[in-house]
Design an enzyme around this catalytic site. Sequence first.
Site, PDB file in Angstrom:
ATOM      1  N   ASP A  39      60.820  55.967  56.056  1.00 10.08           N
ATOM      2  CA  ASP A  39      60.086  56.188  57.308  1.00 10.08           C
ATOM      3  C   ASP A  39      58.907  55.231  57.461  1.00 10.08           C
ATOM      4  O   ASP A  39      58.173  55.308  58.432  1.00 10.08           O
ATOM      5  CB  ASP A  39      59.592  57.640  57.352  1.00 10.08           C
ATOM      6  CG  ASP A  39      59.131  58.074  58.742  1.00 10.08           C
ATOM      7  OD1 ASP A  39      59.732  57.607  59.717  1.00 10.08           O
ATOM      8  OD2 ASP A  39      58.179  58.859  58.842  1.00 10.08           O
ATOM      9  N   SER A  97      58.046  60.019  65.061  1.00  8.07           N
ATOM     10  CA  SER A  97      59.461  60.130  64.737  1.00  8.07           C
ATOM     11  C   SER A  97      60.040  61.358  65.428  1.00  8.07           C
ATOM     12  O   SER A  97      59.420  62.428  65.417  1.00  8.07           O
ATOM     13  CB  SER A  97      59.648  60.243  63.218  1.00  8.07           C
ATOM     14  OG  SER A  97      59.111  59.121  62.558  1.00  8.07           O
ATOM     15  N   GLN A 151      67.058  56.143  62.957  1.00 12.25           N
ATOM     16  CA  GLN A 151      65.953  56.965  63.452  1.00 12.25           C
ATOM     17  C   GLN A 151      65.694  56.651  64.921  1.00 12.25           C
ATOM     18  O   GLN A 151      65.771  55.491  65.337  1.00 12.25           O
ATOM     19  CB  GLN A 151      64.669  56.713  62.662  1.00 12.25           C
ATOM     20  CG  GLN A 151      63.494  57.589  63.109  1.00 12.25           C
ATOM     21  CD  GLN A 151      62.213  57.291  62.326  1.00 12.25           C
ATOM     22  OE1 GLN A 151      61.374  56.523  62.783  1.00 12.25           O
ATOM     23  NE2 GLN A 151      62.076  57.894  61.156  1.00 12.25           N
TER      24      GLN A 151
END
Length: 287
Positions: free
Chosen positions: A205, A229, A279
């Site tokens: 991430d 996110s 993502q």
Amino acid sequence: MRGQAVLDGLVTLLDLERIEEDIYRGVSPSGSPVRVFGGQVAGQALVAAGRTVPADRRVHSLHAYFIRGGDPSVPIVYEVDRIRDGRSFTTRRVVAVQHGKAIFSLSASFQVDEPGIEHEAAMPAGVPEPESLPTRAEIVADYQERLGAFAKRPQPIDVRYVTEPPWISRERGPREARNQVWMRADGVLPDDQLLHVCVLTYASDMTLLDAVLAKHGVYWGMDKVLGASLDHALWFHRPFRADEWVLYDCESPTASGARGLATGRFFTREGHLVATVVQEGLLRVVK
């Protein structure tokens, strides 16, 4: 505090407290920003799921949604639901809760080791060795005031940029929607396969949405960019060690509706594809 000491802090962060059957509690590091880092809650949730699964089953995929921003000042409770225990596969669902509300949900699938057909994509060519590249601390040295806490906070992951960091390239405007870094845990990790997977989940991430921002010549904290996110998916293809160098090759195929999509692939130095990431992030850029 740097290197092994910071990494040991991450290992401690991922060592959740068991407070009841299938219920665990995690905390955030002191000095955290306003929201809990997404990689932290994803890594902790995977630890919670993994601790309810037999040791001979490896996680091969996870799918997660970030529902609310996490509060770093209070613990996070992880509730595990044992969805299925089959002969080859085990499925777990985890919900992270703060202040009585869900902030994150994760579904993870585990599988016993099985032989089968194999192939893999080739690693990008012409990538310099990580030791030949400057450290993150060296790169951010001239940008500390403009990057703020991002530049000053010690990181448990050693990151070496292959492509030019987006906070530098933004000065020349938009570029290709791609971001490449070498990364590894900044120290030595115990020989715990689940821990290595959770550390890579944490690291996945860190630079992924940078590929989206690079395309538009903007960056967190330096431009009016509001982001978070939204969801995160990971597939683990082959065994690896998170304390050895892996190339994180990220690109963004599209952005629309105040959302940006990024994909990433992790390759070992030997060229093996060990994990794939996708993502979508909320990205509001105020001109």
